[in-house]
Motif scaffolding. Structure first.
Motif, PDB file in Angstrom:
ATOM      1  N   ALA A 189       0.795  -1.292   0.003  1.00  0.00           N
ATOM      2  CA  ALA A 189       0.156   0.040  -0.050  1.00  0.00           C
ATOM      3  C   ALA A 189       0.889   1.211  -0.100  1.00  0.00           C
ATOM      4  CB  ALA A 189      -0.938   0.083   1.159  1.00  0.00           C
ATOM      5  N   VAL A 190       1.992   1.179   0.020  1.00  0.00           N
ATOM      6  CA  VAL A 190       3.124   2.122  -0.106  1.00  0.00           C
ATOM      7  C   VAL A 190       2.869   3.204  -1.157  1.00  0.00           C
ATOM      8  CG1 VAL A 190       5.462   3.064  -0.119  1.00  0.00           C
ATOM      9  CG2 VAL A 190       4.881   1.098   1.172  1.00  0.00           C
ATOM     10  N   PRO A 191       2.445   4.289  -1.358  1.00  0.00           N
ATOM     11  CA  PRO A 191       2.107   5.131  -2.547  1.00  0.00           C
ATOM     12  C   PRO A 191       2.867   5.245  -3.618  1.00  0.00           C
ATOM     13  CG  PRO A 191       1.234   6.294  -0.487  1.00  0.00           C
ATOM     14  CD  PRO A 191       2.042   5.121   0.081  1.00  0.00           C
ATOM     15  N   ALA A 192       4.218   5.581  -3.146  1.00  0.00           N
ATOM     16  CA  ALA A 192       5.302   5.859  -4.074  1.00  0.00           C
ATOM     17  C   ALA A 192       5.712   4.532  -4.965  1.00  0.00           C
ATOM     18  CB  ALA A 192       6.498   6.313  -3.555  1.00  0.00           C
ATOM     19  N   TRP A 193       5.141   3.442  -4.218  1.00  0.00           N
ATOM     20  CA  TRP A 193       5.622   2.225  -4.983  1.00  0.00           C
ATOM     21  C   TRP A 193       4.131   1.615  -5.839  1.00  0.00           C
ATOM     22  CZ3 TRP A 193       7.892  -0.414  -0.137  1.00  0.00           C
ATOM     23  CH2 TRP A 193       9.184   0.143   0.195  1.00  0.00           C
ATOM     24  N   HIS A 194       3.121   1.525  -4.948  1.00  0.00           N
ATOM     25  CA  HIS A 194       2.113   1.299  -5.702  1.00  0.00           C
ATOM     26  C   HIS A 194       1.663   1.932  -6.793  1.00  0.00           C
ATOM     27  CE1 HIS A 194      -1.923  -1.266  -5.690  1.00  0.00           C
ATOM     28  NE2 HIS A 194      -2.348   0.020  -5.897  1.00  0.00           N
ATOM     29  N   GLU A 195       1.460   3.380  -6.824  1.00  0.00           N
ATOM     30  CA  GLU A 195       1.137   4.200  -8.038  1.00  0.00           C
ATOM     31  C   GLU A 195       2.022   3.986  -9.124  1.00  0.00           C
ATOM     32  OE1 GLU A 195      -1.298   6.256  -7.946  1.00  0.00           O
ATOM     33  OE2 GLU A 195      -1.839   5.398  -6.134  1.00  0.00           O
ATOM     34  N   ALA A 196       3.238   3.496  -8.961  1.00  0.00           N
ATOM     35  CA  ALA A 196       4.310   3.127 -10.280  1.00  0.00           C
ATOM     36  C   ALA A 196       4.194   1.902 -10.364  1.00  0.00           C
ATOM     37  CB  ALA A 196       5.614   3.587  -9.879  1.00  0.00           C
ATOM     38  N   HIS A 197       3.224   1.009 -10.181  1.00  0.00           N
ATOM     39  CA  HIS A 197       3.093  -0.451 -10.437  1.00  0.00           C
ATOM     40  C   HIS A 197       3.129  -0.702 -11.791  1.00  0.00           C
ATOM     41  CE1 HIS A 197      -1.132   0.666 -11.121  1.00  0.00           C
ATOM     42  NE2 HIS A 197      -1.157  -0.432 -11.862  1.00  0.00           N
TER      43      HIS A 197
ATOM     44  N   ALA B 241       4.419  12.081  -7.184  1.00  0.00           N
ATOM     45  CA  ALA B 241       5.727  11.782  -7.750  1.00  0.00           C
ATOM     46  C   ALA B 241       6.703  12.774  -7.084  1.00  0.00           C
ATOM     47  CB  ALA B 241       5.675  12.065  -9.344  1.00  0.00           C
ATOM     48  N   GLU B 242       6.115  13.874  -6.020  1.00  0.00           N
ATOM     49  CA  GLU B 242       6.955  14.591  -5.537  1.00  0.00           C
ATOM     50  C   GLU B 242       7.808  13.771  -4.500  1.00  0.00           C
ATOM     51  OE1 GLU B 242       4.127  16.939  -3.091  1.00  0.00           O
ATOM     52  OE2 GLU B 242       3.342  18.052  -4.640  1.00  0.00           O
ATOM     53  N   THR B 243       7.555  12.761  -4.023  1.00  0.00           N
ATOM     54  CA  THR B 243       8.471  11.990  -3.189  1.00  0.00           C
ATOM     55  C   THR B 243       9.474  11.494  -3.810  1.00  0.00           C
ATOM     56  OG1 THR B 243       7.209   9.888  -3.659  1.00  0.00           O
ATOM     57  CG2 THR B 243       6.509  11.243  -1.659  1.00  0.00           C
ATOM     58  N   TRP B 244       9.383  11.435  -5.185  1.00  0.00           N
ATOM     59  CA  TRP B 244      10.485  10.994  -6.233  1.00  0.00           C
ATOM     60  C   TRP B 244      11.599  11.998  -6.594  1.00  0.00           C
ATOM     61  CZ3 TRP B 244      10.600   6.202  -9.883  1.00  0.00           C
ATOM     62  CH2 TRP B 244       9.755   5.213  -9.444  1.00  0.00           C
ATOM     63  N   ARG B 245      10.968  13.429  -6.268  1.00  0.00           N
ATOM     64  CA  ARG B 245      11.851  14.487  -6.504  1.00  0.00           C
ATOM     65  C   ARG B 245      12.624  15.206  -5.497  1.00  0.00           C
ATOM     66  NH1 ARG B 245       6.998  15.860  -9.809  1.00  0.00           N
ATOM     67  NH2 ARG B 245       7.042  14.768 -11.551  1.00  0.00           N
ATOM     68  N   GLU B 246      11.979  14.834  -4.317  1.00  0.00           N
ATOM     69  CA  GLU B 246      12.312  15.667  -2.923  1.00  0.00           C
ATOM     70  C   GLU B 246      13.147  14.910  -2.002  1.00  0.00           C
ATOM     71  OE1 GLU B 246       8.557  17.290  -1.639  1.00  0.00           O
ATOM     72  OE2 GLU B 246       8.283  18.556  -3.327  1.00  0.00           O
ATOM     73  N   GLY B 247      13.829  15.481  -1.441  1.00  0.00           N
ATOM     74  CA  GLY B 247      14.379  14.834  -0.030  1.00  0.00           C
ATOM     75  C   GLY B 247      15.570  14.079  -0.397  1.00  0.00           C
ATOM     76  N   ARG B 248      15.778  13.073   0.466  1.00  0.00           N
ATOM     77  CA  ARG B 248      16.789  12.006   0.094  1.00  0.00           C
ATOM     78  C   ARG B 248      16.661  11.206  -1.224  1.00  0.00           C
ATOM     79  NH1 ARG B 248      20.624   8.638   2.243  1.00  0.00           N
ATOM     80  NH2 ARG B 248      20.568   6.564   1.844  1.00  0.00           N
ATOM     81  N   ALA B 249      15.206  10.863  -1.290  1.00  0.00           N
ATOM     82  CA  ALA B 249      15.006  10.042  -2.594  1.00  0.00           C
ATOM     83  C   ALA B 249      15.223  10.912  -3.858  1.00  0.00           C
ATOM     84  CB  ALA B 249      13.507   9.648  -2.771  1.00  0.00           C
ATOM     85  N   GLY B 250      14.895  12.430  -3.961  1.00  0.00           N
ATOM     86  CA  GLY B 250      15.180  13.120  -5.074  1.00  0.00           C
ATOM     87  C   GLY B 250      16.705  13.207  -5.290  1.00  0.00           C
ATOM     88  N   ARG B 251      17.374  13.420  -4.261  1.00  0.00           N
ATOM     89  CA  ARG B 251      18.936  13.470  -4.492  1.00  0.00           C
ATOM     90  C   ARG B 251      19.564  11.978  -5.123  1.00  0.00           C
ATOM     91  NH1 ARG B 251      18.247  15.852   0.514  1.00  0.00           N
ATOM     92  NH2 ARG B 251      18.963  13.827   1.520  1.00  0.00           N
ATOM     93  N   LEU B 252      19.097  11.080  -4.423  1.00  0.00           N
ATOM     94  CA  LEU B 252      19.486   9.578  -4.931  1.00  0.00           C
ATOM     95  C   LEU B 252      18.962   9.370  -6.521  1.00  0.00           C
ATOM     96  CD1 LEU B 252      18.769   7.504  -2.091  1.00  0.00           C
ATOM     97  CD2 LEU B 252      21.015   7.774  -2.905  1.00  0.00           C
ATOM     98  N   LEU B 253      17.881   9.911  -6.611  1.00  0.00           N
ATOM     99  CA  LEU B 253      17.491   9.592  -8.079  1.00  0.00           C
ATOM    100  C   LEU B 253      17.812  10.412  -9.123  1.00  0.00           C
ATOM    101  CD1 LEU B 253      13.706   8.602  -7.502  1.00  0.00           C
ATOM    102  CD2 LEU B 253      15.461   7.022  -8.251  1.00  0.00           C
ATOM    103  N   ARG B 254      18.305  11.638  -8.646  1.00  0.00           N
ATOM    104  CA  ARG B 254      18.763  12.617  -9.604  1.00  0.00           C
ATOM    105  C   ARG B 254      20.465  12.220  -9.851  1.00  0.00           C
ATOM    106  NH1 ARG B 254      15.931  16.343  -6.837  1.00  0.00           N
ATOM    107  NH2 ARG B 254      17.643  16.772  -5.265  1.00  0.00           N
ATOM    108  N   ALA B 255      21.245  11.739  -8.941  1.00  0.00           N
ATOM    109  CA  ALA B 255      22.396  11.068  -8.920  1.00  0.00           C
ATOM    110  C   ALA B 255      22.331   9.664  -9.809  1.00  0.00           C
ATOM    111  CB  ALA B 255      22.974  10.962  -7.443  1.00  0.00           C
TER     112      ALA B 255
END
Length: 336
Positions: free
Chosen positions: A175-183, A240-254
């Motif tokens: 049920a984790v939104p950032a994973w389930h919404e990208a199923h 998608a904000e959770t993929w762009r912000e915070g620690r996740a955003g830094r890791l995914l941009r890298a």
């Protein structure tokens, strides 16, 4: 979990309910109790489970590339990939067992096979893939029992892609939104990321004269990685904000920077002359690191989305509103 509803939002003019009735009660604004999460965030440790995601992908995709190298006579690259796949799957199982707490919890999952459970299917995949990868590596290093080694190489190549991608299904099934919404996109992203890692390993440890297929795989994997990530962020909406912000955003941009740089370096190594080997090694390291950043970034996005109640409630409300509008449209349509 309790929730509060704020009725101070202004009444919408001309609002209608099903059947054409005017809305007499203003739309409620959801707020979770003291801003606490609506769902419980996974208790998985990032080092263990995100590492498990990455290492499983490296192992599975590495076995597929190893089979190709074996079939085309690139024996040095094939042997290196078989050994790296065995090491990666061993470390991935160790990470999983460490997160579970006791080895018996992993073996208990092999007592039954449930096709509807991604964890059950994944456990059986690991149980089938691990011995095949081990036998393929042992025969390649020793040079003995070539027929058994070829069969094990083929078996590892057949199960490897599933090992590389089933973790995406496992995550998206929660049920984790950032994973389930990208199923829809997550399996493709994990497949591309795993292929990039395996290609990076081949470039890093294989001789330059055998690196042609790895270069092609690196470029294609980088394109697939970027396309799948962009498609996921586009379709997820606010989550998608959770993929762009915070620690996740830094890791995914890298991850994107490293993956593109690694693919460019892989392509350039074909024309590097004497510098081809160090360029390929650097490109391989970039691809491996980029793949790891992708897995850790997606994991971090999932935890962030579970901890913020907005990302649980707002997508559900949007789907309900869309369904309500569609129902109103059907009811308003003329009947023949």
């Amino acid at each position: 979990m309790t929730a509060s509803f704020d009725s101070r939002e202004p009444r919408r003019r001309g609002g209608r309910k099903r059947g054409g009735e005017e809305l007499m009660v203003p739309r409620a604004e959801f707020r979770s109790y003291y801003g606490r999460p609506v769902i419980k965030a996974p208790s998985w440790a990032a080092r263990d489970i995100a590492g498990y995601f990455f290492l499983g992908g490296l192992a599975g995709a590495g076995s597929a590339l190893a089979a190709g190298a074996h079939a085309t006579g690139r024996t040095t690259t094939a042997t290196a990939l078989k050994v790296s796949s065995l090491g990666a799957v061993g470390l991935s199982v160790a990470a999983l067992v460490h997160d579970l707490g006791r080895p018996a919890r992993f073996t208990n999952m092999l007592r039954v096979f449930k096709p509807t459970s991604p964890m059950s299917v994944g456990s059986w995949l690991l149980g089938l893939y691990g011995p095949a990868a081990g036998l393929a590596a042992a025969t390649a290093v020793s040079g003995r029992f070539p027929r058994a080694g070829a069969a094990a190489t083929a078996a590892a190549a057949l199960t490897g892609p599933a090992v590389a991608t089933y973790t995406a299904v496992l995550a998206a099934d929660t049920a984790v939104p950032a994973w389930h919404e990208a199923h829809r996109e997550l399996p493709y992203l994990f497949a591309a990321s795993a292929t990039a890692a395996a290609a990076g390993m081949a470039l890093a440890v294989g001789p330059a004269r055998e690196a042609g297929p790895a270069r092609c795989a690196a470029v294609l994997a980088a394109a697939g990685d970027l396309a799948a990530s962009a498609a996921a962020e586009h379709r997820m909406g606010q989550v998608a904000e959770t993929w762009r912000e915070g620690r996740a955003g830094r890791l995914l941009r890298a991850a994107r920077v490293l993956t593109v740089a690694g693919a460019a370096g892989a392509a350039a190594s074909a024309y590097g002359g004497r510098a081809a080997r160090p360029v390929a090694a650097l490109a391989g390291a970039a691809l491996l690191t980029g793949s790891a950043c992708t897995r850790f970034g997606v994991f971090a996005a999932g935890i962030a989305s579970a901890e913020d109640p907005r990302y649980t409630v707002l997508p559900q409300r949007a789907r309900l509103d869309a369904a309500s509008r569609e129902q109103e449209r059907r009811e308003a349509a003329p009947r023949g």
